[in-house]
Design an enzyme around this catalytic site. Structure first.
Site, PDB file in Angstrom:
ATOM      1  CG  ASP A  23      48.037  45.571  69.495  1.00 15.61           C
ATOM      2  OD1 ASP A  23      47.283  44.616  69.177  1.00 15.61           O
ATOM      3  OD2 ASP A  23      48.868  45.496  70.411  1.00 15.61           O
ATOM      4  CG  HIS A 227      35.015  39.711  43.232  1.00 14.85           C
ATOM      5  ND1 HIS A 227      35.379  41.004  42.959  1.00 14.85           N
ATOM      6  CD2 HIS A 227      35.459  38.974  42.195  1.00 14.85           C
ATOM      7  CE1 HIS A 227      36.017  41.031  41.792  1.00 14.85           C
ATOM      8  NE2 HIS A 227      36.071  39.822  41.308  1.00 14.85           N
ATOM      9  CG  ASP A 244      38.800  33.710  40.551  1.00 15.31           C
ATOM     10  OD1 ASP A 244      40.047  33.638  40.432  1.00 15.31           O
ATOM     11  OD2 ASP A 244      38.122  34.640  40.086  1.00 15.31           O
ATOM     12  CG  ASP A 255      42.773  36.059  38.039  1.00 13.65           C
ATOM     13  OD1 ASP A 255      42.046  35.322  38.727  1.00 13.65           O
ATOM     14  OD2 ASP A 255      42.374  37.132  37.533  1.00 13.65           O
ATOM     15  CG  HIS A 334      32.629  39.191  34.760  1.00 14.83           C
ATOM     16  ND1 HIS A 334      33.558  38.674  33.894  1.00 14.83           N
ATOM     17  CD2 HIS A 334      31.991  38.125  35.313  1.00 14.83           C
ATOM     18  CE1 HIS A 334      33.502  37.341  33.945  1.00 14.83           C
ATOM     19  NE2 HIS A 334      32.558  36.984  34.788  1.00 14.83           N
ATOM     20  CG  HIS A 338      41.849  41.301  34.642  1.00 13.41           C
ATOM     21  ND1 HIS A 338      43.022  40.855  35.218  1.00 13.41           N
ATOM     22  CD2 HIS A 338      40.889  40.440  35.060  1.00 13.41           C
ATOM     23  CE1 HIS A 338      42.769  39.785  35.964  1.00 13.41           C
ATOM     24  NE2 HIS A 338      41.480  39.495  35.876  1.00 13.41           N
ATOM     25  CG  HIS A 345      41.900  43.315  38.597  1.00 10.17           C
ATOM     26  ND1 HIS A 345      40.877  43.581  39.471  1.00 10.17           N
ATOM     27  CD2 HIS A 345      41.640  42.073  38.106  1.00 10.17           C
ATOM     28  CE1 HIS A 345      40.037  42.546  39.497  1.00 10.17           C
ATOM     29  NE2 HIS A 345      40.480  41.623  38.685  1.00 10.17           N
ATOM     30  CD  GLU A 369      38.385  37.154  34.654  1.00 13.16           C
ATOM     31  OE1 GLU A 369      37.697  36.775  35.613  1.00 13.16           O
ATOM     32  OE2 GLU A 369      39.356  37.913  34.767  1.00 13.16           O
ATOM     33  CE1 TYR A 373      30.020  33.809  37.355  1.00 15.17           C
ATOM     34  CE2 TYR A 373      29.674  35.347  35.543  1.00 15.17           C
ATOM     35  CZ  TYR A 373      30.525  34.615  36.346  1.00 15.17           C
ATOM     36  OH  TYR A 373      31.887  34.690  36.136  1.00 15.17           O
ATOM     37  NE  ARG A 391      35.500  34.169  37.648  1.00 19.25           N
ATOM     38  CZ  ARG A 391      34.707  34.340  38.700  1.00 19.25           C
ATOM     39  NH1 ARG A 391      33.416  34.590  38.547  1.00 19.25           N
ATOM     40  NH2 ARG A 391      35.181  34.268  39.937  1.00 19.25           N
ATOM     41  CD  GLU A 393      40.420  34.582  35.984  1.00 17.67           C
ATOM     42  OE1 GLU A 393      39.939  34.156  37.056  1.00 17.67           O
ATOM     43  OE2 GLU A 393      40.767  35.764  35.816  1.00 17.67           O
TER      44      GLU A 393
HETATM   45  N1  GLY Z   1      40.104  36.928  40.661  1.00 17.25           N
HETATM   46  C1  GLY Z   1      39.672  38.193  40.215  1.00 17.25           C
HETATM   47  C2  GLY Z   1      39.431  38.208  38.783  1.00 17.25           C
HETATM   48  O1  GLY Z   1      39.261  37.156  38.185  1.00 17.25           O
HETATM   49  O2  GLY Z   1      39.441  39.218  38.141  1.00 17.25           O
HETATM   50 MN    MN Z   2      40.639  37.636  36.532  1.00 14.40          MN
HETATM   51 MN    MN Z   3      39.987  35.315  38.854  1.00 12.26          MN
END
Ligand code: GLY
Ligand code: MN
Ligand code: MN
Length: 423
Positions: A23, A227, A244, A255, A334, A338, A345, A369, A373, A391, A393
């Protein structure tokens, strides 16, 4: 409502609470559309906008006050509180949504409503329209069109107002604190989850609601999982740590990704890889301005990264060939950017009406970003580069004459990162 015109109605409903187990429910997060329009954060609520109405142009449907339930579950605004504190003209108990909807929709041309997110409400709306068709003379004409909120509302959300940018600036400042704290704490022998806890603690400590998305702490080759959120490995000396993480403040999330060496010094191959990603990222930021598209930025980023992959010996041949055959995707799979805002996003169309990438405009916020990799089991890669994941970003605001990197102060140059880690 100005954009919708008088013969239209918009309908938004809060998402239903989701069971975690037994619950217990997941922490509730209001739909960003409702937050954007009203700030009303309670579950079991809905918002109806009627630009053509004489009096009740904005209506909230909310949970009624209930002293006993409130003792168990927490305070409720109730219709009176909703009306008083959230800028709407009227508020009713949520149970009345289905009984009031037929009158609200009668004679309206356009229903602004996001199909496909709420199966139960989709079915209710569809069956109401079907009933109105059959009983038009008694109920009034049903809406002629269902319009996606992307057309008006999400265009508004895409261009940030000064007040929204203030919230984002606060999210960024808190995010800065957290990344620096994590760099300092990332000693060999610490666990990824300790850094996650430190990051999320730092967010809350400074008044953020928490992370705007699950915090990623990937050390060693965990950094090659985009992720990765298990965050349960031990930090080994000499490996890289990728974090991240972005704080959410007043419903706006940062982000940000930083990658740094556990122990405070990049090894030569780590530094070579890092500098290539940084070169791509800095160039991508430099070119951000009105008129440029996210695709332009992505394409230039790929050129620089592929150049780097050739320098590092990850790929052979020419930049042109490797872009043409897409083999770089093994190391960079990727997109570069965004939209960013209330959703990590964020809402907003990426394509114009003719299907092309849209030009950036003043007030839009994007991430930049790039990453690199290198899979641990990649026998094509030089030995000392296998398992490296990087990465970088940042969050970038498009201004009238260029851009402002909102997250520029979070250490990013290799020397600054090393100094912070050892600080
Ligand atoms: N943290 C998700 C992205 O960088 O898009
Ligand atoms: Mn991002
Ligand atoms: Mn990110």
């Amino acid at each position: 409502m100005d954009g919708m015109g008088p013969r239209s109605v918009a309908l938004f409903r809060a998402p239903s609470e989701k069971t975690r187990n037994g619950d217990v429910t997941f922490p509730f997060r209001q739909s960003s559309d409702i937050l954007y329009l009203t700030g009303f954060a309670e579950p079991e609520s809905a918002l109806v906008l009627c630009p053509g109405a004489a009096k009740e142009r904005a209506i909230l449907f909310v949970r009624p006050r209930d002293p006993e339930r409130e003792t168990w579950e927490g305070r409720r605004a109730g219709p009176d509180g909703a009306c008083r504190d959230f800028g709407v003209d009227a508020a009713y108990p949520i149970q009345e949504l289905s009984t009031r909807l037929p009158t609200l929709l009668a004679g309206v041309d356009d229903l602004h409503y996001s199909l496909g997110l709420d199966a139960e409400l989709d079915a209710q709306v569809a069956s109401l329209i079907a009933r109105m068709r059959l009983a038009e003379r008694r109920m009034g004409s049903p809406p002629k069109r269902v319009v996606d909120p992307r057309c008006i509302l999400h265009e508004l959300r895409l261009r940030k107002s000064p007040e929204e940018l203030e919230h984002l600036a606060r999210a960024v400042a808190i995010t800065h604190e957290a990344h620096v704290a994590a760099m300092r704490a990332a000693k060999p022998g610490a666990w990824e989850y300790e850094l996650e806890a430190l990051v999320n603690y730092t967010f809350r400590r400074h008044g953020a609601s928490g992370p705007g998305y699950d915090t990623i702490v990937g050390s060693g080759d965990n950094a090659t999982i985009l992720h990765y959120t298990e965050n349960d490995a031990l930090l080994a000396a000499g490996t890289l740590v990728l974090i991240d993480a972005g704080a959410e403040f007043q419903s706006y999330t940062a982000d940000v990704t930083r990658t740094f060496p556990c122990g405070g010094r990049f090894t030569p191959p780590q530094r070579r890889c890092y500098e290539i990603v940084l070169r791509a990222q800095e160039e991508a930021i430099r070119m951000t301005r009105p008129g440029v598209t996210i695709d332009d930025i992505h394409e230039r980023t790929i050129e620089i990264l592929v150049e780097g992959m050739l320098e590092l010996g990850l790929l052979q041949g020419t930049v042109k060939e490797r872009i043409a055959d897409g083999s770089y995707r093994k190391y960079y799979m990727h997109r570069t950017s965004h939209w960013l805002g209330m959703d990590v996003h964020d809402a907003g169309a990426y394509l114009t009406d003719v299907g092309r990438a849209r030009p950036l405009e003043e007030g839009m916020v994007i991430t930049i970003e790039p990453g690199l990799y290198i899979p641990r089991d990649d026998s094509a890669a030089p030995d000392d580069m296998r398992g490296i994941g990087i990465r970088i970003e940042d969050d970038v605001l498009v201004t009238d004459d260029g851009h402002r990197n909102l997250t520029a102060s979070i250490p990013k140059k290799p020397d600054d990162i090393e100094a912070t880690c050892r600080g």
